[in-house]
Write a protein that holds these residues in place. Sequence first.
Motif, short mmCIF file in Angstrom:
data_model
loop_
_atom_site.label_atom_id
_atom_site.label_comp_id
_atom_site.label_asym_id
_atom_site.label_seq_id
_atom_site.Cartn_x
_atom_site.Cartn_y
_atom_site.Cartn_z
N GLN A 1 -7.72 12.70 -10.33
CA GLN A 1 -7.06 11.43 -10.69
C GLN A 1 -6.06 11.00 -9.62
O GLN A 1 -5.91 9.82 -9.33
N PHE B 1 2.93 12.76 -16.04
CA PHE B 1 1.71 12.32 -16.73
C PHE B 1 0.62 13.38 -16.68
O PHE B 1 -0.45 13.20 -17.26
N TYR C 1 5.52 12.46 -9.30
CA TYR C 1 5.84 11.98 -10.65
C TYR C 1 4.58 11.92 -11.51
O TYR C 1 4.58 12.31 -12.68
N LEU C 2 3.48 11.44 -10.92
CA LEU C 2 2.22 11.33 -11.67
C LEU C 2 1.80 12.70 -12.20
O LEU C 2 1.32 12.82 -13.33
N HIS D 1 -7.55 4.16 -4.54
CA HIS D 1 -7.57 2.83 -5.15
C HIS D 1 -6.62 1.87 -4.45
O HIS D 1 -6.99 0.74 -4.11
N TRP D 2 -5.38 2.31 -4.23
CA TRP D 2 -4.39 1.39 -3.66
C TRP D 2 -4.63 1.15 -2.18
O TRP D 2 -4.35 0.06 -1.66
N VAL E 1 -1.46 14.26 -14.36
CA VAL E 1 -2.75 13.84 -13.81
C VAL E 1 -3.38 14.98 -13.01
O VAL E 1 -2.68 15.81 -12.43
N ILE F 1 5.98 9.49 -5.58
CA ILE F 1 5.19 8.87 -6.65
C ILE F 1 4.11 9.84 -7.12
O ILE F 1 3.92 10.04 -8.33
N GLU G 1 -7.64 -1.33 -2.26
CA GLU G 1 -7.16 -2.65 -2.70
C GLU G 1 -6.48 -3.38 -1.52
O GLU G 1 -6.74 -4.56 -1.27
N PRO H 1 4.11 2.24 -0.41
CA PRO H 1 5.10 2.73 -1.39
C PRO H 1 4.46 3.34 -2.63
O PRO H 1 5.03 4.25 -3.25
N VAL H 2 3.31 2.84 -3.00
CA VAL H 2 2.67 3.27 -4.24
C VAL H 2 2.06 4.67 -4.08
O VAL H 2 1.82 5.38 -5.05
N ALA I 1 -8.00 9.61 -6.77
CA ALA I 1 -8.54 8.29 -7.15
C ALA I 1 -7.45 7.22 -7.07
O ALA I 1 -7.68 6.11 -6.60
N TRP I 2 -6.26 7.58 -7.56
CA TRP I 2 -5.09 6.68 -7.46
C TRP I 2 -4.83 6.32 -6.00
O TRP I 2 -4.71 5.15 -5.64
N ILE J 1 0.83 -1.21 0.00
CA ILE J 1 0.00 0.00 0.00
C ILE J 1 0.87 1.26 0.00
O ILE J 1 0.83 2.05 -0.93
#
Lengths: 212, 212
Positions: free
Chosen positions: B126, B120, B115-116, B133-134, B122, B112, B137, B106-107, B129-130, B104
């Motif tokens: 977003q 990218f 970087y997104l 999500h993790w 985002v 991170i 999960e 590290p992500v 939501a990222w 959970i």
Amino acid sequence: MILYDYCRSSAAYRVRIALNLKGLAYEQVPVNLLKSEQRGEENLARNPQGLVPSLDDNGEMLNQSLTMCEYLDEAYPETLQLLPSDVLERARVRSLAQLIACDIHPVNNLRILKYLVSEFGVSDEQKTAWYQHWVQEGFVALERALADSDQTGKFCHGDDPTLADVLLVPQVFNANRFKVDMSVYPTIARIADACNELKAFADAHPDLQPGA
Amino acid sequence: MILYDYCRSSAAYRVRIALNLKGLAYEQVPVNLLKSEQRGEENLARNPQGLVPSLDDNGEMLNQSLTMCEYLDEAYPETLQLLPSDVLERARVRSLAQLIACDIHPVNNLRILKYLVSEFGVSDEQKTAWYQHWVQEGFVALERALADSDQTGKFCHGDDPTLADVLLVPQVFNANRFKVDMSVYPTIARIADACNELKAFADAHPDLQPGA
């Protein structure tokens, strides 16, 4: 023992190396990640996260690859120890292993790459750049930690393989797969080569597993 | 002992809890992440990854929060043990802790998320939501692992706090910050509440640290 694994799982690769180093016999049952078998009920009963590997030792089901390695060391102390006996040396080996297990590998896992593509629509080039970025970020630190320490020997810690090497080899395998330039990490590359000369590491290679 | 930490680092939050649970005195030296002090030469000398926390125990510098917790248990066995003595119970506690530490946290790390956004592009939505999500999960699996086991007690493993609780509380703090609906994880929420009633956990809260 039964290892529920898959040829392409680098967490399973670690556990195969650990089992081989400790000279413990095990049966392999493949869980096909490409067919999403890891999310099926059968695997969820073994592993609530729906991941591989899981390790069944005489009816006791274990999850998390690092946990399995430490368990094997504690449950089977009579064979090669993956962690040194000295408290500070154990801390050094664990921190090298966790640099990989916590700070490199999770960010580049297949489920993460899939999310980047499906939710953010990243290109193949962007995905490769992401992968390489986190490997490089981790390897710069790992190279420094290894090269600067007189505790580094033929392997990450001294002249016998430890838990740190168990983590190192699958991560170097992945780095090569994603074409990371390893020439800038000479100590990491040298140690990975030394490991791969040992049968315990060579036999655990993804290409030699069921379903490969 | 000197803990190089920062109020907003949840890895440092873990180590503060562990030190408090073990009743060990420590001095805190903040490394300001918002000013990128973690990437400065001074911190890189302590921590080759340029991260926090680092722990100086009498001149020995330790990195990786899980490593520090296990080190404290091994170096100071006379106070509360964060890991049980039974080998299988140790494996259960470690696997719960590593579900959080490896799958959970590290992500969703700050580097991170940065970087997104930078690579990218985002959006805030977003990014949230990222994050959610993790956490979701991981928490779905963790809730199942805790709710399904009769080894779960007042805390993650029995009725005394362990390494699993040390990891749980900072992750629940983060989940709340990112507005994850905790009502679907009743066991996790109940255990986090029980932990936060203990002084060792309460005193480690980010809002109470230097620089907060």
